[in-house]
Design an enzyme around this catalytic site. Structure first.
Site, mmCIF file in Angstrom:
data_model
loop_
_atom_site.group_PDB
_atom_site.id
_atom_site.type_symbol
_atom_site.label_atom_id
_atom_site.label_comp_id
_atom_site.label_asym_id
_atom_site.label_seq_id
_atom_site.Cartn_x
_atom_site.Cartn_y
_atom_site.Cartn_z
ATOM 1 C CG ASP A 1 -39.130 -5.655 4.681
ATOM 2 O OD1 ASP A 1 -38.621 -4.782 3.893
ATOM 3 O OD2 ASP A 1 -39.821 -6.678 4.319
ATOM 4 C CB THR B 1 -32.250 -21.083 -5.048
ATOM 5 O OG1 THR B 1 -31.688 -19.956 -5.194
ATOM 6 C CG2 THR B 1 -32.788 -21.617 -6.314
ATOM 7 N NE ARG C 1 -33.230 -14.752 2.454
ATOM 8 C CZ ARG C 1 -33.742 -15.307 3.501
ATOM 9 N NH1 ARG C 1 -33.554 -16.560 3.971
ATOM 10 N NH2 ARG C 1 -34.882 -14.819 3.960
ATOM 11 C CG ASP D 1 -37.146 -8.766 5.672
ATOM 12 O OD1 ASP D 1 -37.351 -9.395 4.772
ATOM 13 O OD2 ASP D 1 -36.103 -7.930 5.912
HETATM 14 N N1 URA Z 1 -33.409 -12.252 7.383
HETATM 15 C C1 URA Z 1 -34.448 -11.820 8.001
HETATM 16 O O1 URA Z 1 -34.427 -10.305 8.083
HETATM 17 N N2 URA Z 1 -34.983 -12.232 8.895
HETATM 18 C C2 URA Z 1 -35.017 -13.551 8.954
HETATM 19 O O2 URA Z 1 -35.726 -14.194 9.909
HETATM 20 C C3 URA Z 1 -34.169 -14.507 8.240
HETATM 21 C C4 URA Z 1 -33.578 -13.817 7.321
#
Ligand code: URA
Length: 210
Positions: free
Chosen positions: A204, A109, A105, A201
């Site tokens: 992560d 943007t 991502r 995330d």
């Molecule tokens: N990607 C993630 O890992 N967590 C989110 O909340 C949104 C996208």
């Protein structure tokens, strides 16, 4: 015709999802729970997969019985967090093939940019199950399925753990023919494209990179 959105409300799924969301859940537990959840989601997403009859013999007599053709299934992992779903799904369908789509991502943007694409040969005869734990803005999911459709698989389904209403609407507008399977539809996205309340995330937490 527009395909469905299936929210997998099974108590085992919801229980494990609650444990997964908690901020104190360790990387180790996060991985284990994601694997367990993936097995349960695999069970739902394959509910109507094609079967064929074979002749077998039980210890007592011959019979005709049914089998799936696991090799016809392709799990399409959207890197990197999609990798966390593969282990559980492969425990349920060990013969499945694997495809990878690398998208990141753009932090400004939030648009999905492709950096890797590898699928098995003969996609025309295979059923694709695209996996990504989080359907957030929907940009990655839409881009992955756009690209996957170029290979003309026999069918496509999309599986995630959490969906944001915004991402779900975006995905359904772009790919109304692709059914979505999710364990929950959360409240909204934040300004950075994270799902609220969400689980943080996923990459992560899965790989311990934060
Ligand atoms: N990607 C993630 O890992 N967590 C989110 O909340 C949104 C996208």
């Amino acid at each position: 015709m527009s395909a469905d959105v299936f929210v997998i409300d099974h108590p085992l799924v919801q229980h494990k999802l609650t444990l997964l969301r908690r901020k104190e859940t360790s990387t180790n537990s996060f991985r284990r729970l994601l694997t367990e959840l993936s097995m349960l989601l695999a069970y739902e997403v394959t509910r109507d997969m094609p079967m064929h009859e074979v002749e077998i013999e039980t210890p007592l007599e011959p019979m005709r019985s049914r089998l799936i053709d696991g090799k016809k299934t392709v799990f399409v992992s959207i890197l990197r967090a999609g990798a966390g779903i593969l282990d559980g799904m492969l425990q349920v369908i060990p013969g499945a093939r694997i495809a990878h789509i690398g998208l990141y991502r753009d932090p400004k943007t939030l648009v999905a940019v492709e950096y890797y694409f590898k699928v098995p040969a003969g996609m025309e005869g295979r059923d694709a199950i695209v996996v990504d734990p989080m359907l957030a803005t929907g940009n990655s999911a839409v881009a992955a399925v756009d690209r996957l459709k170029e290979t003309r698989p026999r069918s496509i389904r999309f599986v995630c753990l959490l969906a944001a209403p915004e991402g779900l609407a975006h995905f359904r507008a772009a790919h109304p023919d692709v059914p979505v399977y999710t364990a929950a539809i959360d409240r909204q996205l934040d300004a950075h494209g994270y799902i609220l309340p969400g689980l943080g995330d996923a990459g992560d937490r899965l790989f311990g990179t934060k």
